[in-house]
Design a protein around this motif. Sequence first.
Motif, PDB file in Angstrom:
ATOM      1  N   MET A   1       0.823  -1.212   0.000  1.00 12.43           N
ATOM      2  CA  MET A   1       0.000   0.000   0.000  1.00 12.43           C
ATOM      3  C   MET A   1       0.859   1.266   0.000  1.00 12.43           C
ATOM      4  SD  MET A   1      -3.017  -0.994  -0.431  1.00 12.43           S
ATOM      5  CE  MET A   1      -2.267  -2.323  -1.387  1.00 12.43           C
ATOM      6  N   ILE A   2       2.022   1.197   0.626  1.00 11.42           N
ATOM      7  CA  ILE A   2       2.961   2.324   0.545  1.00 11.42           C
ATOM      8  C   ILE A   2       3.416   2.505  -0.900  1.00 11.42           C
ATOM      9  CG2 ILE A   2       5.239   3.157   1.253  1.00 11.42           C
ATOM     10  CD1 ILE A   2       4.786   1.728   3.933  1.00 11.42           C
ATOM     11  N   ALA A   3       3.753   1.376  -1.540  1.00 15.15           N
ATOM     12  CA  ALA A   3       4.156   1.424  -2.950  1.00 15.15           C
ATOM     13  C   ALA A   3       3.018   1.953  -3.815  1.00 15.15           C
ATOM     14  CB  ALA A   3       4.576   0.027  -3.422  1.00 15.15           C
ATOM     15  N   LEU A   4       1.792   1.515  -3.514  1.00 21.69           N
ATOM     16  CA  LEU A   4       0.630   1.988  -4.270  1.00 21.69           C
ATOM     17  C   LEU A   4       0.452   3.492  -4.113  1.00 21.69           C
ATOM     18  CD1 LEU A   4      -1.933   1.256  -5.932  1.00 21.69           C
ATOM     19  CD2 LEU A   4      -3.140   1.031  -3.740  1.00 21.69           C
ATOM     20  N   GLY A   5       0.658   3.989  -2.895  1.00 22.52           N
ATOM     21  CA  GLY A   5       0.526   5.421  -2.658  1.00 22.52           C
ATOM     22  C   GLY A   5       1.513   6.228  -3.486  1.00 22.52           C
ATOM     23  N   PHE A   6       2.781   5.812  -3.497  1.00 24.78           N
ATOM     24  CA  PHE A   6       3.789   6.499  -4.310  1.00 24.78           C
ATOM     25  C   PHE A   6       3.445   6.396  -5.799  1.00 24.78           C
ATOM     26  CE2 PHE A   6       6.670   6.095  -0.571  1.00 24.78           C
ATOM     27  CZ  PHE A   6       7.126   7.407  -0.536  1.00 24.78           C
ATOM     28  N   HIS A   7       2.996   5.216  -6.211  1.00 22.53           N
ATOM     29  CA  HIS A   7       2.659   4.982  -7.616  1.00 22.53           C
ATOM     30  C   HIS A   7       1.503   5.885  -8.055  1.00 22.53           C
ATOM     31  CE1 HIS A   7       2.783   2.409 -11.231  1.00 22.53           C
ATOM     32  NE2 HIS A   7       1.465   2.559 -11.260  1.00 22.53           N
TER      33      HIS A   7
ATOM     34  N   GLY B   1      -3.837  15.978 -21.577  1.00 16.49           N
ATOM     35  CA  GLY B   1      -3.904  17.396 -21.912  1.00 16.49           C
ATOM     36  C   GLY B   1      -4.411  18.290 -20.805  1.00 16.49           C
ATOM     37  N   PHE B   2      -4.688  17.730 -19.624  1.00 13.70           N
ATOM     38  CA  PHE B   2      -5.187  18.542 -18.517  1.00 13.70           C
ATOM     39  C   PHE B   2      -4.013  19.066 -17.685  1.00 13.70           C
ATOM     40  CE2 PHE B   2      -8.690  15.790 -19.634  1.00 13.70           C
ATOM     41  CZ  PHE B   2      -9.795  16.642 -19.564  1.00 13.70           C
ATOM     42  N   ASP B   3      -3.135  19.840 -18.332  1.00 15.48           N
ATOM     43  CA  ASP B   3      -1.960  20.378 -17.641  1.00 15.48           C
ATOM     44  C   ASP B   3      -1.995  21.897 -17.557  1.00 15.48           C
ATOM     45  OD1 ASP B   3      -1.677  20.746 -20.337  1.00 15.48           O
ATOM     46  OD2 ASP B   3       0.390  20.017 -20.452  1.00 15.48           O
ATOM     47  N   HIS B   4      -3.190  22.464 -17.783  1.00 13.46           N
ATOM     48  CA  HIS B   4      -3.352  23.912 -17.682  1.00 13.46           C
ATOM     49  C   HIS B   4      -3.239  24.341 -16.224  1.00 13.46           C
ATOM     50  CE1 HIS B   4      -5.317  27.886 -17.882  1.00 13.46           C
ATOM     51  NE2 HIS B   4      -5.012  27.857 -19.174  1.00 13.46           N
ATOM     52  N   ASN B   5      -2.749  25.550 -16.008  1.00 14.37           N
ATOM     53  CA  ASN B   5      -2.579  26.054 -14.643  1.00 14.37           C
ATOM     54  C   ASN B   5      -3.888  26.087 -13.865  1.00 14.37           C
ATOM     55  OD1 ASN B   5       0.150  26.447 -15.018  1.00 14.37           O
ATOM     56  ND2 ASN B   5      -0.069  28.579 -15.670  1.00 14.37           N
ATOM     57  N   ARG B   6      -5.007  26.128 -14.591  1.00 10.46           N
ATOM     58  CA  ARG B   6      -6.303  26.167 -13.936  1.00 10.46           C
ATOM     59  C   ARG B   6      -6.649  24.813 -13.303  1.00 10.46           C
ATOM     60  NH1 ARG B   6     -11.224  28.158 -17.557  1.00 10.46           N
ATOM     61  NH2 ARG B   6      -9.867  29.998 -17.542  1.00 10.46           N
ATOM     62  N   TYR B   7      -6.223  23.708 -13.945  1.00  8.90           N
ATOM     63  CA  TYR B   7      -6.586  22.374 -13.479  1.00  8.90           C
ATOM     64  C   TYR B   7      -5.464  21.663 -12.724  1.00  8.90           C
ATOM     65  CZ  TYR B   7      -9.649  23.329 -17.475  1.00  8.90           C
ATOM     66  OH  TYR B   7     -10.500  23.916 -18.358  1.00  8.90           O
ATOM     67  N   ALA B   8      -4.226  21.954 -13.066  1.00  8.99           N
ATOM     68  CA  ALA B   8      -3.094  21.199 -12.529  1.00  8.99           C
ATOM     69  C   ALA B   8      -3.042  21.158 -11.004  1.00  8.99           C
ATOM     70  CB  ALA B   8      -1.789  21.736 -13.108  1.00  8.99           C
ATOM     71  N   PRO B   9      -3.245  22.289 -10.303  1.00 10.22           N
ATOM     72  CA  PRO B   9      -3.172  22.227  -8.834  1.00 10.22           C
ATOM     73  C   PRO B   9      -4.235  21.306  -8.230  1.00 10.22           C
ATOM     74  CG  PRO B   9      -2.969  24.491  -9.589  1.00 10.22           C
ATOM     75  CD  PRO B   9      -3.379  23.684 -10.785  1.00 10.22           C
ATOM     76  N   LEU B  10      -5.466  21.356  -8.755  1.00  9.89           N
ATOM     77  CA  LEU B  10      -6.536  20.511  -8.230  1.00  9.89           C
ATOM     78  C   LEU B  10      -6.244  19.037  -8.508  1.00  9.89           C
ATOM     79  CD1 LEU B  10      -9.305  20.099  -6.948  1.00  9.89           C
ATOM     80  CD2 LEU B  10     -10.331  20.465  -9.221  1.00  9.89           C
ATOM     81  N   ILE B  11      -5.813  18.721  -9.734  1.00 11.39           N
ATOM     82  CA  ILE B  11      -5.487  17.338 -10.082  1.00 11.39           C
ATOM     83  C   ILE B  11      -4.337  16.836  -9.224  1.00 11.39           C
ATOM     84  CG2 ILE B  11      -4.568  15.843 -11.907  1.00 11.39           C
ATOM     85  CD1 ILE B  11      -6.128  17.603 -13.910  1.00 11.39           C
ATOM     86  N   GLY B  12      -3.337  17.689  -9.032  1.00  5.62           N
ATOM     87  CA  GLY B  12      -2.198  17.309  -8.195  1.00  5.62           C
ATOM     88  C   GLY B  12      -2.612  17.045  -6.753  1.00  5.62           C
ATOM     89  N   ALA B  13      -3.519  17.881  -6.223  1.00  3.92           N
ATOM     90  CA  ALA B  13      -3.982  17.710  -4.847  1.00  3.92           C
ATOM     91  C   ALA B  13      -4.788  16.422  -4.695  1.00  3.92           C
ATOM     92  CB  ALA B  13      -4.826  18.913  -4.431  1.00  3.92           C
ATOM     93  N   ILE B  14      -5.667  16.136  -5.670  1.00  6.39           N
ATOM     94  CA  ILE B  14      -6.458  14.906  -5.623  1.00  6.39           C
ATOM     95  C   ILE B  14      -5.532  13.688  -5.717  1.00  6.39           C
ATOM     96  CG2 ILE B  14      -8.156  13.495  -6.860  1.00  6.39           C
ATOM     97  CD1 ILE B  14      -9.511  16.104  -7.697  1.00  6.39           C
ATOM     98  N   GLY B  15      -4.570  13.767  -6.628  1.00  6.25           N
ATOM     99  CA  GLY B  15      -3.633  12.659  -6.798  1.00  6.25           C
ATOM    100  C   GLY B  15      -2.827  12.392  -5.551  1.00  6.25           C
ATOM    101  N   PHE B  16      -2.378  13.460  -4.891  1.00  4.68           N
ATOM    102  CA  PHE B  16      -1.529  13.288  -3.708  1.00  4.68           C
ATOM    103  C   PHE B  16      -2.336  12.900  -2.475  1.00  4.68           C
ATOM    104  CE2 PHE B  16       0.592  14.893   0.116  1.00  4.68           C
ATOM    105  CZ  PHE B  16       1.818  14.266   0.001  1.00  4.68           C
ATOM    106  N   TRP B  17      -3.364  13.704  -2.139  1.00  4.59           N
ATOM    107  CA  TRP B  17      -4.063  13.505  -0.876  1.00  4.59           C
ATOM    108  C   TRP B  17      -5.072  12.354  -0.906  1.00  4.59           C
ATOM    109  CZ3 TRP B  17      -1.943  15.412   3.200  1.00  4.59           C
ATOM    110  CH2 TRP B  17      -1.197  16.585   3.112  1.00  4.59           C
ATOM    111  N   ILE B  18      -5.787  12.209  -2.022  1.00  6.11           N
ATOM    112  CA  ILE B  18      -6.810  11.160  -2.100  1.00  6.11           C
ATOM    113  C   ILE B  18      -6.196   9.825  -2.503  1.00  6.11           C
ATOM    114  CG2 ILE B  18      -8.979  10.431  -3.149  1.00  6.11           C
ATOM    115  CD1 ILE B  18      -9.222  12.886  -1.336  1.00  6.11           C
ATOM    116  N   PHE B  19      -5.503   9.826  -3.666  1.00  4.82           N
ATOM    117  CA  PHE B  19      -4.991   8.562  -4.193  1.00  4.82           C
ATOM    118  C   PHE B  19      -3.608   8.202  -3.630  1.00  4.82           C
ATOM    119  CE2 PHE B  19      -8.258   9.662  -7.224  1.00  4.82           C
ATOM    120  CZ  PHE B  19      -8.868   8.435  -7.458  1.00  4.82           C
ATOM    121  N   GLY B  20      -2.834   9.202  -3.260  1.00  6.22           N
ATOM    122  CA  GLY B  20      -1.504   8.923  -2.731  1.00  6.22           C
ATOM    123  C   GLY B  20      -1.478   8.661  -1.233  1.00  6.22           C
TER     124      GLY B  20
END
Length: 259
Positions: free
Chosen positions: A201-207, A220-239
């Motif tokens: 699960m630690i490995a899954l979190g990093f992955h 293509g969702f790398d616009h400054n408008r979306y990137a912070p939200l996607i990054g936060a969801i990826g880190f806090w929810i999935f990571g």
Amino acid sequence: MSRFNQLFSSTIGKKLIMSLTGIFLSLFLVVHLVGNLQLFKSDGGLAFNEYAYFMTHFAPIKVVSYLLYATFILHALYALIITYRNRKARPIAYASYNGAANSTWNSRNMGLLGTIILIFLVTHMSNFWYQYHWGEVPYVEYTTNIQTGETSVRDVPAAEFHDFVKYIDNGSEIMVAKDLYKQVNFSFQSWYLVAFYVLAMIALGFHLAHGFRSAFQTLGFDHNRYAPLIGAIGFWIFGILIPLLFAAMPLYSFFVING
């Protein structure tokens, strides 16, 4: 060769497939987590065993499960292909290279993380999915008083079990099922299996922390408008959150149920 074939045989096409399959697998994790949270209920496994039966016998879910197996294979296969081509394109390493200065640790070690997750999946499927379908899983009967909500649990001998049933009888709801809940707790009596699950699960979190954000960037969702939200969801929810809750299940079984 058609444009479609050219696209999906190219590096960009392979990364696109990796992104789409990765997002699908991430969504599956959310659904799987919600179902597995039934393990924390103090009902002797009633809710979890009912969920296990539903997930393996409801026709639309069974269709999705086959799609899921194919997605796992595609995701792993294309990861291997991309890694192999990247190494083949640069057979000689740079004389001086500071990877930490240009990328995160998990982005540089997605292959290692993916290998740990793959070993975990094989272990997980053999311990529970295979056992539930073809192994010697115990059987259980739940009798719930409809008025009081109190539930009694009785082990059912294999000779008495025929199939999953749920019915009302004399003011009580009765359910007879395969006891995957008991199988799970039996498996997690082993401390080294629990430790391996937590490591996975630690490995899954990093992955996921890297892969979730990377997948949307590829799409293509790398616009400054979306990137912070996607990054936060990826880190806090999935990571963090999802791997933490999954890791809590074997720990809860080992220390609370079996302890």
